[in-house]
Design an enzyme around this catalytic site. Sequence first.
Site, PDB file in Angstrom:
ATOM      1  N   CYS A   1       8.520 -39.016  -7.357  1.00  0.00           N
ATOM      2  CA  CYS A   1       7.035 -39.501  -7.514  1.00  0.00           C
ATOM      3  C   CYS A   1       6.481 -39.278  -5.965  1.00  0.00           C
ATOM      4  CB  CYS A   1       7.200 -40.740  -7.988  1.00  0.00           C
ATOM      5  SG  CYS A   1       7.763 -42.189  -6.897  1.00  0.00           S
TER       6      CYS A   1
ATOM      7  N   SER B   1      13.844 -43.156  -8.949  1.00  0.00           N
ATOM      8  CA  SER B   1      12.474 -42.202  -8.643  1.00  0.00           C
ATOM      9  C   SER B   1      12.750 -42.043  -7.139  1.00  0.00           C
ATOM     10  CB  SER B   1      11.384 -42.888  -9.050  1.00  0.00           C
ATOM     11  OG  SER B   1      10.204 -42.054  -8.896  1.00  0.00           O
TER      12      SER B   1
ATOM     13  N   LYS C   1       0.818  -1.211   0.081  1.00  0.00           N
ATOM     14  CA  LYS C   1       0.076  -0.029   0.087  1.00  0.00           C
ATOM     15  C   LYS C   1       0.883   1.306   0.195  1.00  0.00           C
ATOM     16  CE  LYS C   1      -3.688  -0.386   2.164  1.00  0.00           C
ATOM     17  NZ  LYS C   1      -4.624  -0.648   3.467  1.00  0.00           N
TER      18      LYS C   1
ATOM     19  N   GLY D   1      -8.487  -7.230   4.558  1.00  0.00           N
ATOM     20  CA  GLY D   1      -9.418  -7.528   5.615  1.00  0.00           C
ATOM     21  C   GLY D   1      -8.559  -8.116   6.883  1.00  0.00           C
TER      22      GLY D   1
ATOM     23  N   MET E   1      -5.752  -7.137   8.476  1.00  0.00           N
ATOM     24  CA  MET E   1      -5.294  -6.245   9.599  1.00  0.00           C
ATOM     25  C   MET E   1      -6.225  -5.000   9.733  1.00  0.00           C
ATOM     26  SD  MET E   1      -1.176  -6.923   9.131  1.00  0.00           S
ATOM     27  CE  MET E   1      -1.383  -6.507   7.378  1.00  0.00           C
TER      28      MET E   1
ATOM     29  N   ARG F   1      -3.760   2.974   8.499  1.00  0.00           N
ATOM     30  CA  ARG F   1      -3.878   1.901   7.961  1.00  0.00           C
ATOM     31  C   ARG F   1      -2.619   0.953   7.811  1.00  0.00           C
ATOM     32  NH1 ARG F   1      -7.064   5.409   4.550  1.00  0.00           N
ATOM     33  NH2 ARG F   1      -9.361   4.676   4.038  1.00  0.00           N
TER      34      ARG F   1
ATOM     35  N   ARG G   1      -3.562  -1.430  -6.023  1.00  0.00           N
ATOM     36  CA  ARG G   1      -2.866  -2.615  -5.853  1.00  0.00           C
ATOM     37  C   ARG G   1      -3.312  -3.646  -6.814  1.00  0.00           C
ATOM     38  NH1 ARG G   1      -6.104  -4.419  -0.462  1.00  0.00           N
ATOM     39  NH2 ARG G   1      -8.109  -4.885  -0.955  1.00  0.00           N
TER      40      ARG G   1
ATOM     41  N   HIS H   1     -16.235  -7.814   1.934  1.00  0.00           N
ATOM     42  CA  HIS H   1     -15.197  -8.539   2.447  1.00  0.00           C
ATOM     43  C   HIS H   1     -15.326  -9.940   2.081  1.00  0.00           C
ATOM     44  CE1 HIS H   1     -13.440 -11.476   5.622  1.00  0.00           C
ATOM     45  NE2 HIS H   1     -12.707 -10.720   5.723  1.00  0.00           N
TER      46      HIS H   1
ATOM     47  N   TYR I   1      11.979 -35.479 -14.735  1.00  0.00           N
ATOM     48  CA  TYR I   1      10.787 -35.409 -14.537  1.00  0.00           C
ATOM     49  C   TYR I   1      10.202 -35.353 -13.067  1.00  0.00           C
ATOM     50  CZ  TYR I   1      10.308 -40.229 -13.214  1.00  0.00           C
ATOM     51  OH  TYR I   1      10.470 -41.372 -12.722  1.00  0.00           O
TER      52      TYR I   1
END
Length: 909
Positions: free
Chosen positions: A865, A798, A32, A112, A114, A103, A376, A490, A885
């Site tokens: 895996c 694996s 912010k 919402g 804080m 704020r 934002r 909210h 992979y």
Amino acid sequence: MEILEKVKTRVYKFGNKTADGNSKMKNLLGGKGANLAEMSSLGIPVPPGFTITTEVCTEYNTLGKENVVELIKDELEESIANIETLMGSKFGDKTNPLLVSVRSGARVSMPGMMDTVLNLGINDEVVQGLAKKTNNEQFAWDSYRRFIQMYGGVVLGMKPASKEDIDPFEEIMEHLKHKRGIKLDTEFSVQDLKDLVYDFKEAVKKRTGHNFPTDPWDQLWGAIIAVFNSWNGDRAVYYRTMHGYPADWGTAVNVQAMVYGNMGENSGTGVCFTRDAGTGENVFNGEYLINAQGEDVVAGVRTPQQITHLGSQRWAELAKIEEEDRLKNYPSLEELMPSIFEELNTYQDVLEKHYRDMQDMEFTIQDGKLWILQTRNGKRTGAAMVKIAMDLLKEGMIDEKETLLRIEPNKLDELLHPIFDPDALKRSQVIAQGLPASPGAATGKIVFFADEAAKFKNSILVRIETSPEDLEGMNIAKGILTARGGMTSHAAVVARGMGKCCVSGAGALKINYKTRTLTVDGHEYHEGDWISLNGSTGNIFEGKVATMEPELSGEFAELMTLTDKYGQMKVRTNADTPKDAKVARNFGAQGIGLTRTEHMFFEVDRIKAMREMILADTVKGRKQALEDLLPMQRSDFEGIFEAMEGLAVTIRLLDPPLHEFVPHQLATQKELAEDMHISLQAVKNKVAELEEFNPMLGHRGCRLGNTYPEITEMQTRAIIEAALNLKARGIKSKPEIMIPLVGTVKEFEAQEQIIRRTADVIFEERNDSIDYLVGTMIEVPRAALMADLIAEKADFFSFGTNDLTQMTFGYSRDDVGKFLPVYYEKGILKVDPFEVLDKEGVGQLVRLGTDRGRSSKPNLKIGICGEHGGEPSSIEFCYNLGMDYVSCSPYRVPIARLVSAQAAIKSTM
């Protein structure tokens, strides 16, 4: 130390088209504060103010209040003086007062989570000066009432006594409304507001034992400390944990000159989005209220109005409001204040192009002048995230690499799960209509309190309106339904951030918390009753509604094509059935990294033969039972190979201990004894014999195959014969046979000999052959240490990081829930090591095993895996190790494909 403290800047000013900071300083100024500084430098009309850095929050948590006050006191006073100069008013002055807002502002958006305090600096004398200065007594006393209410709740802890009760200030207001016969806050007279101020202060004194603070500087310090404290409040901690944000980030504090949307019919406040946060459509949209302050819009106490004409018409259609009534009672900002709308429209365009992303903006109109309070990157659904990123790519705002990096991997999950079946919807009864606040389909049982969301396996949280305290319950529930609030409430904003289905502002709902009932048009629904929500239309249905698999096309398909362009590490799937294999292949899986053969044995027609094999006293008896299992396993493998035609399929030989297959209930034991024509005692004796002190470290994996080689023989035969059968049909298979739980080279060699000997026999029988590999799962720490020797024999590795994590930590996956919450609280662990790969410990064994394996066989095929194969940070770790992979569950395949591409891009940056 003293010199360093004086030199260090802890407060950054902004305003009047200048700023000390910029948007690149989010870690220090919070999102912010950094954006306020950036907007000010861009010439956007931002109320002047200053930001206390996130570092000060960290210092506060370490040094305490008194030391931090001393550290920033001089800078704070200087920064207040700067606001006074720019606004031409004075903080605490009785005739020309300056009021401020306070704020929070973390480096990431936490809507919402804080605390905020508005109208700070007012007291019994200042309110008189404010009324005289503005010639608006109604506005002045309304601001005072609001300040006591917010400060009382945020700083002084004036909360409801129990969850069935309402906010103590709201209770006072509702009592006065009832007495006066009015419904809205805007209908209070000046005397009503004065009475409320008096009653509010009396309530504070009664609850806290202290008078409400009147000195503006005391108020300011109280609010700043409250914001710092809110960083470690329950809801902020839960939100951080949910998203994996570190506790040491801290929050900044933003102090700004107040601008007032509650000064009358020429003032207002609102929230807007440069694109649709639900669908991603390139449409400017939002909500506003006349004669209101910011919290009124998100709280949903009054029905908000739409920013644009088209949006207003769509809203009216959903709410079933006639056009004539809409124009009279709910005109759009575009219709009511066209010049203000055009100015706002210009700023939203400027800001989106500047940030090159969809923006969520807050604004206030004070007596005909527009102020932008915040911008934002907007929270959005998974579908909107994909569409916005692909649209920005097509519009030339971002390139392909940035497009991929913009996608939050886990939010793709929202697109991969069932939606309502259109045919089922036609047969379902709509009981009410709300606003489509967050898309998706949700079916569950009604719960009215967030802390009871886990009462049912599937629940729908039904609230008059949600608050930040409801976060955990909102996360647990399948969907969220509110009677109040609009598209920027909210509930709506948080639900979109979670990817949770939400319907808001369903005004026909009458909710009674005390009786736990929901009434719609005279029909009463109770806790535990089933309802269904369509977050894409706002429809609320009675009962359950059937679902179906989603269709993945359009922008999603384009995104997946883009991931394949940049992804270098392949993505396989963990699949035990042909159905799972087909799902995964449709999601783009490039093979199977794990088929667990034991899962095939638990079906009703197979478990009997499996138990007969286990209970057999001789090799001949075991082989007879295995012959019954052979065609079943062969058929399963044929289905899986066919689904993965031409792609590698890794099949793990039987892994779990045999005690998992035998019956432990007396009735089932009797049934088995009768089927096998043996005594019940014989069954009981075998069950007792198979029981192990520590089955996870016992007679399982390759130990089973080496003890009972006939099991390995049967499974090998099923695999090879299935592949040959498909070859005869012109379908190519690539089987990879994986030996589990190897800890020594000789364990591997013994199993490999059985596999290859059996395969050779089958090739001779069939006068045909196929190519296959024999490898192992590295899941025992010793195997990682001996990887160079094992690799001399194995065709592939694996990593089974589920068991590797258990054995490295010495934790049981089934029992960690007993102590992990305490470990999180004490900071012993930050995350569950079974969900996120422990890179410092387990990860080093994986690295060691990879390096040593390839030192013996440079081209050794290596993958993972375990469950970590679908977790983004763990996938990136595997990429950086050079694995071939990762393998994950079918519904995580698109996520893994994205992360594979993101990891490749990051490695070149």
